[in-house]
Design an enzyme around this catalytic site. Structure first.
Site, PDB file in Angstrom:
ATOM      1  CG  HIS A   1      -4.830   3.857  19.216  1.00 51.64           C
ATOM      2  ND1 HIS A   1      -4.343   4.977  18.591  1.00 51.64           N
ATOM      3  CD2 HIS A   1      -4.798   2.865  18.287  1.00 51.64           C
ATOM      4  CE1 HIS A   1      -4.016   4.673  17.343  1.00 51.64           C
ATOM      5  NE2 HIS A   1      -4.287   3.405  17.137  1.00 51.64           N
TER       6      HIS A   1
ATOM      7  CG  ASP B   1      -2.567 -12.617   5.110  1.00 52.84           C
ATOM      8  OD1 ASP B   1      -3.415 -12.362   5.987  1.00 52.84           O
ATOM      9  OD2 ASP B   1      -2.833 -12.780   3.906  1.00 52.84           O
TER      10      ASP B   1
ATOM     11  CD  GLN C   1      -0.863  -0.721   3.708  1.00 50.93           C
ATOM     12  OE1 GLN C   1      -2.072  -0.688   3.727  1.00 50.93           O
ATOM     13  NE2 GLN C   1      -0.159  -1.286   4.688  1.00 50.93           N
TER      14      GLN C   1
ATOM     15  CG  ASP D   1      -1.337   2.875  14.482  1.00 52.73           C
ATOM     16  OD1 ASP D   1      -1.429   2.680  15.703  1.00 52.73           O
ATOM     17  OD2 ASP D   1      -2.296   2.732  13.704  1.00 52.73           O
TER      18      ASP D   1
ATOM     19  CD  GLU E   1       0.675  -3.880   9.894  1.00 54.60           C
ATOM     20  OE1 GLU E   1      -0.170  -3.363  10.642  1.00 54.60           O
ATOM     21  OE2 GLU E   1       0.562  -3.916   8.651  1.00 54.60           O
TER      22      GLU E   1
ATOM     23  CG  ASP F   1      -5.568  -1.207  15.577  1.00 56.10           C
ATOM     24  OD1 ASP F   1      -6.324  -0.497  14.895  1.00 56.10           O
ATOM     25  OD2 ASP F   1      -4.537  -0.787  16.131  1.00 56.10           O
ATOM     26  CB  SER F   2      -8.320  -4.563  10.498  1.00 60.66           C
ATOM     27  OG  SER F   2      -9.656  -4.136  10.662  1.00 60.66           O
TER      28      SER F   2
HETATM   29  N1  SPD Z   1     -11.484   4.200   8.201  1.00 58.87           N
HETATM   30  C1  SPD Z   1     -10.390   3.947   9.065  1.00 58.87           C
HETATM   31  C2  SPD Z   1     -10.463   2.666   9.790  1.00 58.87           C
HETATM   32  C3  SPD Z   1      -9.137   2.377  10.359  1.00 58.87           C
HETATM   33  C4  SPD Z   1      -9.186   1.605  11.589  1.00 58.87           C
HETATM   34  N2  SPD Z   1      -7.880   1.249  12.056  1.00 58.87           N
HETATM   35  C5  SPD Z   1      -7.016   2.310  12.304  1.00 58.87           C
HETATM   36  C6  SPD Z   1      -5.720   1.879  12.856  1.00 58.87           C
HETATM   37  C7  SPD Z   1      -5.317   2.683  14.000  1.00 58.87           C
HETATM   38  N3  SPD Z   1      -4.427   1.992  14.838  1.00 58.87           N
END
Ligand code: SPD
Length: 277
Positions: free
Chosen positions: A63, A138, A32, A87, A107, A157-158
């Site tokens: 968070h 993955d 990405q 992050d 991740e 936390d996708s």
């Molecule tokens: N539309 C944004 C959705 C993102 C959710 N995850 C964000 C990651 C932050 N740690």
């Protein structure tokens, strides 16, 4: 919009645009486009493939909710898995609990972690803590290959459920999550906005309901995400306590308070209508 440098997320027919002071990082990884910019009003912002992931100003609402809500409900967590979360913001919050002895991060994109460690250390600093182990693979394969009954807590936390992340709200993925959770373990996933993405909220809910015995919607406000009103869905094979344990919440937080649990797990009727539709 602005004549000077800016960054936008265009979601369907709505755009959110921030004026940028400085571009800190802009590289395409094998997965990405990764951008970290310093903005005038929201501080540093991470975007992945043009989608807002986090901002220095509002990251606490996301968070702190996704990490502290499950720990406040189930204080005996020792081993946790964070899916995505490159992050580092979610790991940073989990590290505030001394009872959590081990945190795995699955991740897919190592370059997200490296970029955040370099430019967002206030979020990613904890990723080098000795209690944390990063697996750059993955997440769907990671959960498929992990031993059964391993984790007390799994946090998804996708990023948005598109491309390689689309599988992360599918039933097959949730089956693997259930298998690697301990029998009284708890799962929480970020599940999008009922205002901007009602179909995704419902898809995640329905798929979780087919797999787990108990599930519960919670919500928070994330101003930089489409719709701003954001859901998180908890799921478990044992009953999810709606009664909070404020005594289990000791860490310093800027948003989250244990007393919020009951309110943030109260499902507004417009969300209930989406879940029941
Ligand atoms: N539309 C944004 C959705 C993102 C959710 N995850 C964000 C990651 C932050 N740690």
């Amino acid at each position: 919009m602005f004549s000077s440098l800016s960054i936008s997320e265009i979601y369907k027919n709505t755009a959110l645009t921030f004026r940028v002071k400085e571009v800190l990082y802009r590289e395409r990884s094998p997965y990405q486009m990764i951008e970290i910019v310093d903005t005038y009003d929201w501080g540093k912002v991470l975007q992945l493939d043009g989608l807002m992931m986090t901002s220095a100003k509002d990251e606490i609402f996301y968070h702190e909710t996704i990490a502290h809500l499950p720990v406040t409900l189930k204080p005996t967590i020792e081993k946790a898995l964070v899916i995505g979360g490159g992050d580092g913001g979610t790991v940073r919050e989990l590290l505030k609990y001394p009872q959590i002895k081990e945190i795995h991060l699955a991740e897919i994109d190592e370059e997200v972690v490296r970029a955040c460690q370099a430019h967002l250390p206030e979020l990613a600093g904890g990723l080098s803590d000795p209690r944390v182990k990063c697996f750059f693979q993955d997440a769907a394969l990671f959960v498929q290959d992990s031993p059964a009954k391993t984790y007390d807590l799994i946090i998804s936390d996708s990023s948005d459920p598109v491309d390689f992340a689309a599988v992360l709200i599918e039933g097959s993925f949730f089956e693997s999550v259930k298998r690697i959770l301990k029998p009284d373990g708890i799962f929480i996933a970020q599940t999008n906005s009922p205002l901007a993405q009602p179909e995704e909220v419902k898809a995640a809910w329905d798929n979780l309901k087919r797999v787990f015995a108990y599930q519960q919607i919670a919500w928070s406000l994330i101003p930089i995400y489409p719709g701003a009103f954001w859901t998180f869905t908890l799921a478990s094979q044992s009953e999810i306590p709606l009664k909070i344990h404020p005594e289990y919440h000791k860490p310093e937080t800027l948003f989250w308070q244990a007393e919020f649990s009951t309110g943030l797990m109260t499902v507004p009727p417009f969300v209930r209508q989406i879940l029941d539709s």
